[in-house]
Write an enzyme that holds these catalytic residues in place. Structure first.
Site, short mmCIF file in Angstrom:
data_model
loop_
_atom_site.label_atom_id
_atom_site.label_comp_id
_atom_site.label_asym_id
_atom_site.label_seq_id
_atom_site.Cartn_x
_atom_site.Cartn_y
_atom_site.Cartn_z
N GLU A 138 0.87 -1.32 0.09
CA GLU A 138 -0.13 -0.14 0.02
C GLU A 138 0.86 1.16 -0.06
O GLU A 138 1.81 1.31 0.88
CB GLU A 138 -0.86 0.00 1.18
CG GLU A 138 -2.22 0.91 1.13
CD GLU A 138 -1.83 2.13 1.66
OE1 GLU A 138 -1.60 3.14 0.98
OE2 GLU A 138 -1.76 2.39 2.87
N CYS A 185 -1.83 8.65 3.14
CA CYS A 185 -1.68 8.22 1.58
C CYS A 185 -2.74 8.51 0.56
O CYS A 185 -2.72 8.69 -0.40
CB CYS A 185 -1.39 6.72 1.83
SG CYS A 185 -2.70 5.85 2.73
N GLU A 224 3.61 13.17 -5.06
CA GLU A 224 3.38 13.22 -3.71
C GLU A 224 3.98 14.12 -2.66
O GLU A 224 5.33 13.99 -2.51
CB GLU A 224 3.10 11.75 -3.15
CG GLU A 224 2.63 11.92 -1.93
CD GLU A 224 2.54 10.20 -1.36
OE1 GLU A 224 3.62 9.43 -1.32
OE2 GLU A 224 1.40 9.80 -1.07
O1 TXE Z 1 9.21 6.00 3.59
P1 TXE Z 1 9.51 4.59 3.44
P2 TXE Z 1 9.64 7.39 4.39
C1 TXE Z 1 5.55 8.34 1.38
C2 TXE Z 1 5.43 10.01 1.55
C3 TXE Z 1 6.58 10.28 2.25
C4 TXE Z 1 7.76 9.13 1.63
C5 TXE Z 1 8.83 8.97 2.38
O2 TXE Z 1 5.58 10.40 0.13
O3 TXE Z 1 7.11 11.65 1.97
O4 TXE Z 1 6.96 8.16 1.20
O5 TXE Z 1 8.56 8.49 3.78
C6 TXE Z 1 10.58 1.04 5.80
N1 TXE Z 1 13.30 -2.35 3.01
N2 TXE Z 1 4.89 7.56 2.35
O6 TXE Z 1 10.86 7.61 4.00
O7 TXE Z 1 11.05 4.67 3.17
C7 TXE Z 1 10.71 1.87 6.71
O8 TXE Z 1 11.88 1.78 7.89
C8 TXE Z 1 12.41 -2.69 3.72
C9 TXE Z 1 3.63 7.22 1.92
O9 TXE Z 1 9.37 7.40 5.86
O10 TXE Z 1 8.61 3.94 2.43
C10 TXE Z 1 9.46 2.13 7.23
O11 TXE Z 1 9.04 1.34 8.34
N3 TXE Z 1 11.59 -1.68 4.49
C11 TXE Z 1 2.98 6.27 3.08
C12 TXE Z 1 8.70 1.83 6.12
O12 TXE Z 1 9.38 1.25 5.17
C13 TXE Z 1 12.02 -0.18 4.33
C14 TXE Z 1 3.29 6.53 4.54
C15 TXE Z 1 8.07 3.20 5.34
O13 TXE Z 1 9.34 3.93 5.04
C16 TXE Z 1 13.20 -0.18 3.22
C17 TXE Z 1 4.69 6.86 4.71
C18 TXE Z 1 13.94 -1.25 2.69
N4 TXE Z 1 14.76 -0.98 1.88
C19 TXE Z 1 5.44 7.38 3.66
N5 TXE Z 1 13.33 1.22 3.49
C20 TXE Z 1 1.78 5.63 2.93
N6 TXE Z 1 1.40 5.01 1.97
O14 TXE Z 1 0.69 5.95 3.90
C21 TXE Z 1 12.28 1.92 4.17
N7 TXE Z 1 11.72 0.76 4.68
#
Ligand code: TXE
Length: 499
Positions: A266, A300, A399
């Site tokens: 998601e 999101c 976004e």
């Molecule tokens: O997201 P990440 P971030 C979007 C929103 C935001 C951007 C960056 O645009 O500005 O993403 O946010 C884990 N392998 N959303 O950096 O990196 C990480 O530790 C496995 C939308 O916070 O996607 C965290 O637990 N896991 C969104 C989770 O992934 C990994 C909500 C989310 O982090 C990983 C949040 C890897 N290689 C951000 N790298 C929504 N859909 O609601 C990171 N993580």
């Protein structure tokens, strides 16, 4: 072991003993390499606590615990009804501790305490309770073929599930992931977001108190590139369920491919909200404001691209600005009149401000906002509206994940649907109209996993949630959420043909 708990007192006066270890096999344990991560109050920028960050070795320990629990009699042979009772106890325990959990998420994430109490906690409790009711109602089918043969299907758990959640709704994201996984008899290793590690550890104490066997639910904090990536790559993990950015989801999909893991993703969005001139304008204003400005815009499904029919564009823009002035009070998490708290981290705050600069340099007009809020500490941003936006601008296409919205005008239904669909994302979409036929027509044509008619952001644990295109793979919540956590086995029975 003393550093596995720390005494905390939140700015609202609530005190508790905060676990800081990794929750594996129903116990808090230190990380193997002593690495810690910091939880920061985004309103004051001061440290709340340090918690243990999982190394690859710790992730392996958690996965081994989940694997052992999966085949242990205490879970494998526990009737669905009893699984449901455990889950229902967990929901009750979360409810008993809701003020504490809301305090933690408000402090750690920056969201207003009143919002955590009225939105996040009821959603988390309701989701676990809803899925507790499903635990003994997951069954296969009997399928007749010939008079001598038939088949039946078993719906079995997928196995060990690696779950990775973001920071925008820490507890309800955990509940969305845990509810269906546990109802279906899986075991779980869940990694919380490094920005909001605290409430998930308190949830660990409630898992144990509810009576879940050791290893069924394991919580690890840690960084994405280290703990998250190791969890995704682990050969004993059968499925990965992820909520977060599209970029990270793409990496996860790649590494999950190595062992053909089942996945549910998601991800991000740039959801459109269409306002036709026959709508109830007051309702359109109310929902379009909530659709982007609630939760600090860190949603999101945020309806971050507003399209208004040209005949009512000017009046909509004026009313939207007035709504911001009236409702969007920016302040700290603890003030009851706060609508918008600080952004979750400095990184998100910087990213949003840089997008505002990009919008200005692209030539869009800042109708209101456009700067940080206040001049003290904290990651506060003024609610910001861009007008005179072109569809080619980055602020229109990408976004931003903050309290920043674009308002554009449109002439015809066909044209606005085309523009709304011209996006790599497809999570939510709103349409405001009193014309029933048009509402249904738009709902069919719009490329999104969810459509709100005369509303925005409705989300209910009984209703499937998820996106199309680059907004996700699979569905969470509702009965559809169970599909994501069971596998179907066909058993063929031959009762006559002995040859
Ligand atoms: O997201 P990440 P971030 C979007 C929103 C935001 C951007 C960056 O645009 O500005 O993403 O946010 C884990 N392998 N959303 O950096 O990196 C990480 O530790 C496995 C939308 O916070 O996607 C965290 O637990 N896991 C969104 C989770 O992934 C990994 C909500 C989310 O982090 C990983 C949040 C890897 N290689 C951000 N790298 C929504 N859909 O609601 C990171 N993580």
């Amino acid at each position: 072991m003393s550093n596995l708990y720390v005494d905390l007192e939140a700015p609202n006066g609530r005190k508790w003993s905060q676990p800081t270890g990794l929750f594996i096999n129903n116990e808090f344990v230190p990380s193997s390499n002593g690495k810690l991560l910091e939880s920061i109050d985004p309103a004051t920028e001061s440290k709340i606590a340090e918690v243990h960050a999982a190394s690859a070795e710790d992730v392996d320990k958690a996965v081994q615990a989940a694997k052992a629990a999966l085949v242990h009699d205490s879970w494998k042979n526990l009737p669905g009804t009893d699984r449901g009772i455990l889950m229902s106890k967990l929901a009750d325990l979360i409810e008993d501790n809701k003020e504490l959990l809301a305090t933690i998420d408000a402090w750690d994430n920056g969201k207003p305490y009143t919002v955590a109490m009225t939105d996040d906690l009821p959603e988390a409790i309701g989701t676990i309770r809803y899925y507790s009711g499903w635990a003994d109602k997951i069954s296969g089918q009997t399928i007749s073929t010939t008079s001598a043969k038939f088949a039946y299907t078993l719906r079995q758990p997928i196995g060990v599930i690696g779950q990775i959640i973001p920071w925008n709704y820490p507890l309800s994201m955990a509940a969305w992931k845990l509810g269906p996984a546990l109802a279906c008899g899986n075991t779980v290793v869940l990694k919380a977001a490094e920005q909001t590690p605290l409430s998930i550890l308190v949830l660990g104490t409630l898992i144990k108190k509810a009576g879940f066997p050791p290893g069924v639910v394991n919580f690890i904090n840690g960084y994405g590139q280290e703990a998250g990536a190791t969890l995704v790559q682990h050969p004993l993990v059968d499925k990965v369920a992820f909520t977060g950015s599209t970029a990270t989801a793409s990496q996860i999909m790649k590494s999950a491919a190595a062992t053909l893991k089942n996945i549910t993703l998601e991800t991000g969005g740039k959801s459109p909200l269409l306002v036709f001139d026959d709508c109830d304008i007051e309702q359109a204003i109310k929902w379009s404001h909530l659709g982007i400005m609630s939760n600090q815009g860190q949603i999101c499904t945020a309806t971050s691209r507003i399209f208004v029919q040209d005949t009512i564009y000017e009046s909509f823009v004026e009313k939207f600005k007035a709504q911001i002035q009236e409702v969007s009070k920016v302040g700290d998490q603890w003030d009851e009149s706060t609508y918008q708290g600080p952004q979750v981290t400095k990184a998100q705050y910087d990213r949003i401000l840089s997008y505002i600069d990009i919008g200005v340099s692209e030539g869009a007009t800042v109708l209101t906002g456009g700067k940080r809020h206040g001049d003290g500490k904290g990651f506060f941003i003024q609610p910001t509206v861009f007008t005179n936006v072109k569809d080619s601008m980055r602020v229109f296409k990408e976004e931003i994940f903050g309290p920043v919205v674009t308002i554009s005008s449109f002439e015809s239904e066909d044209a606005v649907i085309r523009r709304a669909n011209d996006s790599p994302y497809g999570l939510g979409a709103s349409v405001f109209t009193k014309d029933l036929e048009r509402a249904h027509r738009v709902a069919v044509e719009i490329e999104a996993g969810m459509v709100w008619v005369n509303s925005s952001q409705d989300c209910d644990f009984r209703i499937p949630f998820g996106g199309v295109k680059q907004s996700g793979v699979g569905r969470e919540l509702g009965e559809a959420g169970l599909e994501a956590y069971t596998q179907t086995k066909a058993v063929h029975i031959n009762m006559g043909n002995k040859l």
